[in-house]
Design a protein around this motif. Structure first.
Motif, PDB file in Angstrom:
ATOM      1  N   GLY A  37      26.260  49.647  30.451  1.00  0.00           N
ATOM      2  CA  GLY A  37      25.842  48.891  29.275  1.00  0.00           C
ATOM      3  C   GLY A  37      24.856  49.618  28.387  1.00  0.00           C
ATOM      4  O   GLY A  37      25.123  50.713  27.880  1.00  0.00           O
ATOM      5  N   TYR A  38      23.696  48.996  28.193  1.00  0.00           N
ATOM      6  CA  TYR A  38      22.688  49.507  27.255  1.00  0.00           C
ATOM      7  C   TYR A  38      22.205  50.907  27.624  1.00  0.00           C
ATOM      8  O   TYR A  38      21.722  51.640  26.769  1.00  0.00           O
ATOM      9  CB  TYR A  38      21.502  48.552  27.164  1.00  0.00           C
ATOM     10  CG  TYR A  38      21.118  47.898  28.464  1.00  0.00           C
ATOM     11  CD1 TYR A  38      20.539  48.614  29.506  1.00  0.00           C
ATOM     12  CD2 TYR A  38      21.355  46.544  28.670  1.00  0.00           C
ATOM     13  CE1 TYR A  38      20.195  48.021  30.691  1.00  0.00           C
ATOM     14  CE2 TYR A  38      21.027  45.931  29.859  1.00  0.00           C
ATOM     15  CZ  TYR A  38      20.448  46.667  30.875  1.00  0.00           C
ATOM     16  OH  TYR A  38      20.114  46.072  32.058  1.00  0.00           O
ATOM     17  N   VAL A  39      22.309  51.312  28.890  1.00  0.00           N
ATOM     18  CA  VAL A  39      21.942  52.680  29.264  1.00  0.00           C
ATOM     19  C   VAL A  39      22.848  53.676  28.538  1.00  0.00           C
ATOM     20  O   VAL A  39      22.395  54.710  28.039  1.00  0.00           O
ATOM     21  CB  VAL A  39      22.062  52.867  30.788  1.00  0.00           C
ATOM     22  CG1 VAL A  39      21.760  54.317  31.171  1.00  0.00           C
ATOM     23  CG2 VAL A  39      21.118  51.923  31.524  1.00  0.00           C
ATOM     24  N   VAL A  40      24.141  53.357  28.459  1.00  0.00           N
ATOM     25  CA  VAL A  40      25.110  54.221  27.786  1.00  0.00           C
ATOM     26  C   VAL A  40      24.844  54.228  26.286  1.00  0.00           C
ATOM     27  O   VAL A  40      24.971  55.276  25.629  1.00  0.00           O
ATOM     28  CB  VAL A  40      26.545  53.750  28.086  1.00  0.00           C
ATOM     29  CG1 VAL A  40      27.567  54.668  27.428  1.00  0.00           C
ATOM     30  CG2 VAL A  40      26.787  53.692  29.596  1.00  0.00           C
ATOM     31  N   TRP A  41      24.469  53.073  25.716  1.00  0.00           N
ATOM     32  CA  TRP A  41      24.187  53.032  24.278  1.00  0.00           C
ATOM     33  C   TRP A  41      23.070  54.006  23.921  1.00  0.00           C
ATOM     34  O   TRP A  41      23.193  54.806  22.991  1.00  0.00           O
ATOM     35  CB  TRP A  41      23.762  51.635  23.830  1.00  0.00           C
ATOM     36  CG  TRP A  41      24.616  50.499  24.307  1.00  0.00           C
ATOM     37  CD1 TRP A  41      25.853  50.575  24.871  1.00  0.00           C
ATOM     38  CD2 TRP A  41      24.277  49.108  24.256  1.00  0.00           C
ATOM     39  NE1 TRP A  41      26.315  49.317  25.181  1.00  0.00           N
ATOM     40  CE2 TRP A  41      25.368  48.402  24.821  1.00  0.00           C
ATOM     41  CE3 TRP A  41      23.179  48.388  23.800  1.00  0.00           C
ATOM     42  CZ2 TRP A  41      25.378  47.013  24.936  1.00  0.00           C
ATOM     43  CZ3 TRP A  41      23.178  47.005  23.912  1.00  0.00           C
ATOM     44  CH2 TRP A  41      24.275  46.332  24.471  1.00  0.00           C
ATOM     45  N   VAL A  42      21.955  53.896  24.650  1.00  0.00           N
ATOM     46  CA  VAL A  42      20.789  54.723  24.351  1.00  0.00           C
ATOM     47  C   VAL A  42      21.084  56.190  24.644  1.00  0.00           C
ATOM     48  O   VAL A  42      20.685  57.080  23.885  1.00  0.00           O
ATOM     49  CB  VAL A  42      19.558  54.234  25.155  1.00  0.00           C
ATOM     50  CG1 VAL A  42      18.370  55.170  24.949  1.00  0.00           C
ATOM     51  CG2 VAL A  42      19.185  52.810  24.743  1.00  0.00           C
TER      52      VAL A  42
END
Length: 477
Positions: A89-94
């Protein structure tokens, strides 16, 4: 990440393999209730907002706060979650916006805030139980009850191990059971409601720190479902739809019980002081009788089970996603025969023993502090990816341009800084130490990887927008 060379866009065939690598088992209804429990779990625990600010501000807060926070976070989650429908999730976005160092910091802060969050649920249930049973306040009964909760936590951990499909449908059953008594209470309360009680407010005695932390705790974590995006069936359609329905369910599940409770029960000064965790069970007794109190207390237990098990799911799948990206050791990416991240589940289940020396209010504030920093990183990553890759595939796209995407992030960012500014010195120190640990941990893991003391690996079929060219619009899942 280095999965493609600088001149090679992600291959559609390789990217498509991501969707076929694991069985995507989550359908719309279970996903709605997983989001519901990631964010809310029902009105259990919202009583502090009444004690801190009175009925009017509590009611207004649970209507206005979603408009300046929840809607924004849910929209960004829908866009980014369909753009990167994979575990992590958000880890991949950042990571895609700023690289693996900052992706790791995002994962560390969000995982830690999730583990901290899970420490609150047994305490919240105990608050409800001892309202009608003071024997559980201290002594051997309390110790025995806490032991029983530990056994229950082990059982819930095993449920996570058995599979996300089971967790999703259990969340549906728990959600229905825990919300029905409030629906009944709402109907019974109608003859007793005096609308003037809703307008009670005294700005001179408002505890703004407690009030904002209560709203913030009860109305965020919409992005947590993104760590399960790799398990969602047809995420480009299912995820945005589930977020919309969950948003309606969450706001209704807070506002209408507060409307019934504050409108049907007189609010003298001494009564307002009782509006704290567990007081809805007393409200239920006043409005409907002992049977309704028992139902709401049972519902609190079911709700906290749902909160615990869904939080553990998102935390453990986040670790799996980070391991698949090579940020943490490979063993975190290993799945059980049920497709669940067994090592991640064990790590996410054990964290609650670390913070028993903090009060529930301090736990909430520390969790909000870490979560707030993580959200700021998400907002910046969202805007950066809009600017850097404007034509990349976005199955769901918020209908705003670059300026609109920036403006969308302004109100929640201001709110985060207000919440952080109101934190106590103790909470700030603990949170800053936790952030520093993440800054040290990432290069330490890189050193361990370089020395080959522990095995790290990256899944070969995961796309990498960071090193891809502008023609990354070919990215599909």
């Amino acid at each position: 990440m280095g999965l493609h060379n600088e001149h090679e866009p992600p291959s559609p065939k390789r990217a498509t393999a991501t969707a076929n690598n694991n069985v995507r088992s989550l359908s719309t209804l279970p996903l709605i209730f997983l989001i519901f429990y990631e964010v809310s779990g029902g009105p259990y625990g919202v009583e502090d907002s009444v004690q801190a600010a009175g009925p009017l501000l509590a009611l207004v807060g649970f209507l206005v706060f979603p408009l300046i926070w929840s809607v924004h976070e849910a929209l960004i989650t829908a866009e980014m979650g369909t753009m990167f429908p994979e575990d992590g999730g958000y880890v991949v976005w950042v990571s895609s916006a700023f690289g693996t160092f900052w992706g790791f910091q995002q994962g560390w802060m969000k995982w830690l805030s999730g583990v901290i969050d899970n420490t609150l649920y047994p305490v919240l249930f105990l608050d409800y139980l001892q309202r009608g049973n003071p024997v559980f306040a201290d002594g051997y009964p309390r110790v025995l009850f806490l032991l029983a909760l530990t056994v229950a936590a082990v059982a819930l951990t095993y449920m996570n191990f058995r599979g996300l499909t089971i967790v999703g449908w259990v969340a549906v059953l728990l959600g229905v059971f825990s919300l029905i008594p409030f629906i009944i209470m709402g109907f019974i309360s109608i003859p007793k409601i005096e609308p003037a009680r809703w307008l009670v407010v005294d700005l001179h005695v408002v505890d703004w720190n407690s009030y904002l932390n209560s709203l913030f705790w009860n109305l965020n974590y919409w992005d947590s479902i993104s760590t399960l995006a790799g398990e969602v069936n047809n995420p480009k359609k299912t995820l945005p739809k589930a977020l919309l329905y969950a948003l309606i369910l969450v706001v209704s599940g807070y506002f209408f019980p507060l409307l019934a409770g504050t409108g049907a029960v007189p609010l003298h000064r001494e009564v307002r002081d009782q509006w704290t965790d567990g007081y809805f069970s007393d409200v239920a007794k006043i409005i409907g009788g002992v049977w309704l109190r028992w139902w709401i207390q049972a519902g609190a237990g079911m709700s906290n089970m749902g909160l615990f098990v869904t939080e553990m799911s998102s935390d453990s799948f986040q670790l799996l996603g980070m391991a698949e990206r090579g940020m943490i050791p490979e063993f975190f990416a290993k799945r059980s025969r049920y497709g669940t991240p067994s090592i991640g589940i064990l790590f996410s289940a054990s964290g609650f023993i670390l913070l028993k020396w903090l009060s529930s209010e301090e736990i909430t504030a520390a969790r909000n502090f870490l979560y707030g920093f993580g959200m700021i990183l998400e907002f910046i990553a969202f805007v950066r990816l809009r600017m850097k890759y404007p034509t990349a595939s976005r199955p769901y796209k918020i209908p705003v341009g670059t300026v609109g995407s920036i403006l969308l992030c302004v109100p929640p960012t201001i709110l985060i800084f207000v919440v952080l500014a109101l934190s106590s010195l103790k909470v700030m120190i603990i949170s800053v130490i936790a952030i520093i640990m993440g800054l040290v941990l990432q290069p330490s893991l890189k050193f361990v990887e370089k020395k080959r003391w522990i095995k790290f690996s990256t899944k070969a079929h995961l796309p990498d927008l960071l090193n891809a060219h502008e023609n990354s619009e070919s990215l599909v899942y």
